[in-house]
Design a protein around this motif. Structure first.
Motif, PDB file in Angstrom:
ATOM      1  N   LEU A  96       0.879  -1.220  -0.078  1.00 12.49           N
ATOM      2  CA  LEU A  96      -0.082  -0.008  -0.024  1.00 12.49           C
ATOM      3  C   LEU A  96       0.871   1.331  -0.060  1.00 12.49           C
ATOM      4  O   LEU A  96       1.733   1.260   0.831  1.00 12.49           O
ATOM      5  CB  LEU A  96      -0.885   0.048   1.095  1.00 12.49           C
ATOM      6  CG  LEU A  96      -1.815   1.084   1.149  1.00 12.49           C
ATOM      7  CD1 LEU A  96      -3.366   0.644   1.766  1.00 12.49           C
ATOM      8  CD2 LEU A  96      -1.737   2.457   2.323  1.00 12.49           C
ATOM      9  N   TYR A  97       0.704   2.060  -1.197  1.00 10.95           N
ATOM     10  CA  TYR A  97       1.418   3.270  -1.029  1.00 10.95           C
ATOM     11  C   TYR A  97       0.485   4.675  -0.791  1.00 10.95           C
ATOM     12  O   TYR A  97      -0.701   4.601  -1.328  1.00 10.95           O
ATOM     13  CB  TYR A  97       2.050   3.698  -2.516  1.00 10.95           C
ATOM     14  CG  TYR A  97       2.993   2.479  -2.760  1.00 10.95           C
ATOM     15  CD1 TYR A  97       4.327   2.491  -2.519  1.00 10.95           C
ATOM     16  CD2 TYR A  97       2.610   1.491  -3.589  1.00 10.95           C
ATOM     17  CE1 TYR A  97       5.324   1.478  -2.925  1.00 10.95           C
ATOM     18  CE2 TYR A  97       3.475   0.276  -4.039  1.00 10.95           C
ATOM     19  CZ  TYR A  97       4.673   0.478  -3.691  1.00 10.95           C
ATOM     20  OH  TYR A  97       5.652  -0.747  -3.736  1.00 10.95           O
ATOM     21  N   GLY A 125     -13.583  -6.225   4.549  1.00 14.86           N
ATOM     22  CA  GLY A 125     -13.065  -6.519   3.291  1.00 14.86           C
ATOM     23  C   GLY A 125     -11.867  -7.430   3.679  1.00 14.86           C
ATOM     24  O   GLY A 125     -11.384  -7.710   4.626  1.00 14.86           O
ATOM     25  N   THR A 126     -11.292  -8.013   2.391  1.00 19.39           N
ATOM     26  CA  THR A 126     -10.089  -8.883   2.311  1.00 19.39           C
ATOM     27  C   THR A 126      -9.513  -8.676   1.184  1.00 19.39           C
ATOM     28  O   THR A 126      -9.919  -9.303   0.217  1.00 19.39           O
ATOM     29  CB  THR A 126     -10.605 -10.234   2.363  1.00 19.39           C
ATOM     30  OG1 THR A 126     -11.639 -10.458   3.616  1.00 19.39           O
ATOM     31  CG2 THR A 126      -9.611 -11.488   2.483  1.00 19.39           C
ATOM     32  N   PRO A 127      -8.524  -7.985   1.077  1.00 16.82           N
ATOM     33  CA  PRO A 127      -7.548  -7.801  -0.387  1.00 16.82           C
ATOM     34  C   PRO A 127      -6.805  -9.021  -0.290  1.00 16.82           C
ATOM     35  O   PRO A 127      -6.482  -9.667   0.618  1.00 16.82           O
ATOM     36  CB  PRO A 127      -6.805  -6.626  -0.145  1.00 16.82           C
ATOM     37  CG  PRO A 127      -6.643  -6.265   1.324  1.00 16.82           C
ATOM     38  CD  PRO A 127      -8.040  -6.936   1.707  1.00 16.82           C
ATOM     39  N   ARG A 128      -6.541  -9.691  -1.497  1.00 17.71           N
ATOM     40  CA  ARG A 128      -5.899 -10.893  -1.583  1.00 17.71           C
ATOM     41  C   ARG A 128      -4.462 -10.866  -1.754  1.00 17.71           C
ATOM     42  O   ARG A 128      -4.118  -9.513  -1.597  1.00 17.71           O
ATOM     43  CB  ARG A 128      -6.436 -11.574  -2.935  1.00 17.71           C
ATOM     44  CG  ARG A 128      -7.880 -12.128  -2.746  1.00 17.71           C
ATOM     45  CD  ARG A 128      -8.334 -13.190  -1.971  1.00 17.71           C
ATOM     46  NE  ARG A 128      -9.718 -13.261  -1.555  1.00 17.71           N
ATOM     47  CZ  ARG A 128     -10.242 -13.903  -0.597  1.00 17.71           C
ATOM     48  NH1 ARG A 128      -8.985 -14.229   0.404  1.00 17.71           N
ATOM     49  NH2 ARG A 128     -11.263 -14.137  -0.498  1.00 17.71           N
ATOM     50  N   CYS A 129      -3.586 -11.881  -1.865  1.00 19.11           N
ATOM     51  CA  CYS A 129      -2.215 -12.008  -1.996  1.00 19.11           C
ATOM     52  C   CYS A 129      -1.819 -11.135  -3.185  1.00 19.11           C
ATOM     53  O   CYS A 129      -2.658 -11.011  -4.137  1.00 19.11           O
ATOM     54  CB  CYS A 129      -1.837 -13.256  -2.233  1.00 19.11           C
ATOM     55  SG  CYS A 129      -2.121 -14.528  -0.626  1.00 19.11           S
ATOM     56  N   PHE A 130      -0.690 -10.425  -2.720  1.00 15.82           N
ATOM     57  CA  PHE A 130       0.050  -9.629  -3.647  1.00 15.82           C
ATOM     58  C   PHE A 130      -0.836  -8.371  -4.270  1.00 15.82           C
ATOM     59  O   PHE A 130      -0.649  -7.813  -5.376  1.00 15.82           O
ATOM     60  CB  PHE A 130       0.545 -10.423  -5.173  1.00 15.82           C
ATOM     61  CG  PHE A 130       1.611 -11.608  -4.565  1.00 15.82           C
ATOM     62  CD1 PHE A 130       2.810 -11.169  -4.218  1.00 15.82           C
ATOM     63  CD2 PHE A 130       0.978 -12.927  -4.329  1.00 15.82           C
ATOM     64  CE1 PHE A 130       3.627 -12.336  -3.682  1.00 15.82           C
ATOM     65  CE2 PHE A 130       1.863 -13.755  -3.899  1.00 15.82           C
ATOM     66  CZ  PHE A 130       3.315 -13.609  -3.709  1.00 15.82           C
ATOM     67  N   GLU A 132      -2.161  -4.621  -4.522  1.00 14.64           N
ATOM     68  CA  GLU A 132      -1.376  -3.378  -4.291  1.00 14.64           C
ATOM     69  C   GLU A 132      -2.488  -2.010  -4.246  1.00 14.64           C
ATOM     70  O   GLU A 132      -3.378  -2.285  -5.029  1.00 14.64           O
ATOM     71  CB  GLU A 132      -0.504  -3.076  -5.495  1.00 14.64           C
ATOM     72  CG  GLU A 132       0.828  -3.675  -5.607  1.00 14.64           C
ATOM     73  CD  GLU A 132       1.881  -3.507  -6.544  1.00 14.64           C
ATOM     74  OE1 GLU A 132       1.604  -2.600  -7.471  1.00 14.64           O
ATOM     75  OE2 GLU A 132       2.768  -4.046  -6.546  1.00 14.64           O
ATOM     76  N   VAL A 133      -2.489  -1.278  -3.412  1.00 18.85           N
ATOM     77  CA  VAL A 133      -3.253  -0.012  -3.334  1.00 18.85           C
ATOM     78  C   VAL A 133      -2.455   1.294  -3.412  1.00 18.85           C
ATOM     79  O   VAL A 133      -1.321   1.380  -2.905  1.00 18.85           O
ATOM     80  CB  VAL A 133      -4.105  -0.093  -2.087  1.00 18.85           C
ATOM     81  CG1 VAL A 133      -4.773   1.507  -1.855  1.00 18.85           C
ATOM     82  CG2 VAL A 133      -4.988  -1.272  -1.945  1.00 18.85           C
ATOM     83  N   THR A 138      -9.890   5.284  -2.256  1.00 19.27           N
ATOM     84  CA  THR A 138     -10.705   5.102  -1.111  1.00 19.27           C
ATOM     85  C   THR A 138     -11.433   3.829  -1.614  1.00 19.27           C
ATOM     86  O   THR A 138     -12.483   3.772  -2.543  1.00 19.27           O
ATOM     87  CB  THR A 138     -11.814   6.200  -1.051  1.00 19.27           C
ATOM     88  OG1 THR A 138     -11.115   7.409  -0.794  1.00 19.27           O
ATOM     89  CG2 THR A 138     -12.598   5.801   0.046  1.00 19.27           C
ATOM     90  N   ARG A 139     -11.602   2.734  -0.679  1.00 13.99           N
ATOM     91  CA  ARG A 139     -12.245   1.491  -0.929  1.00 13.99           C
ATOM     92  C   ARG A 139     -13.418   1.065  -0.084  1.00 13.99           C
ATOM     93  O   ARG A 139     -13.599   1.428   1.177  1.00 13.99           O
ATOM     94  CB  ARG A 139     -11.237   0.254  -0.735  1.00 13.99           C
ATOM     95  CG  ARG A 139     -10.190   0.425  -1.663  1.00 13.99           C
ATOM     96  CD  ARG A 139      -9.126  -0.555  -1.736  1.00 13.99           C
ATOM     97  NE  ARG A 139      -9.552  -1.437  -2.614  1.00 13.99           N
ATOM     98  CZ  ARG A 139      -9.223  -2.710  -2.540  1.00 13.99           C
ATOM     99  NH1 ARG A 139      -8.576  -3.136  -1.542  1.00 13.99           N
ATOM    100  NH2 ARG A 139      -9.334  -3.398  -3.616  1.00 13.99           N
TER     101      ARG A 139
END
Length: 139
Positions: A96-97, A125-130, A132-133, A138-139
């Protein structure tokens, strides 16, 4: 035969105990580092956890809600500000940047000025492996 078996059993038992002690020390060192990292955050809710190998840059700008779990080897750059809502589970190898180089600056390809924009991640929520944000999302 009995003496040989008994000797092998005792050696195996000693190695097992030694291995358990090594794992215990490793887990203790990892959790101590995570406790230190969590104490440096701007705010951290209850019930969350950090796995091993996490790097959070500029943690004073990071706000984490309740029941947030961050997986192994996550990289979070918090320069521009980050807010993660409640009940969020981030998988391993997440990036995450919140900052980026200014490519419209005085020099090419970019100068030393950073463009900072906050990232706000909502609840559940659940972002998956690898995953990038990037900054400003805004999610």
């Amino acid at each position: 035969m009995k003496k040989t078996f008994r000797r092998l059993f005792l050696i195996d038992r000693c190695f097992y105990r030694l291995w358990r002690i090594i794992l215990w020390f490793k887990k203790g060192a990892e959790s101590e580092g995570n406790r230190r990292l969590m104490s440096r955050l701007a705010s951290c809710g209850w019930g969350g956890s950090l796995a091993g190998g996490i790097a959070i840059y500029s943690p004073k700008n990071v706000v984490i809600g309740n029941n947030v779990h961050i997986g192994d080897y996550a990289r979070i750059q918090g320069n521009g500000g980050l807010r993660i809502g409640d009940n969020y589970h981030i998988s391993r190898n997440f990036t995450l940047y919140t900052a980026n180089h200014c490519y419209r600056g005085n020099r090419l390809p970019y100068d030393e000025v950073l463009e900072l924009k906050p990232v706000v991640i909502g609840q559940i929520g659940t972002p998956r492996c690898f995953s990038e944000v990037y900054k400003g999302n805004t999610r």
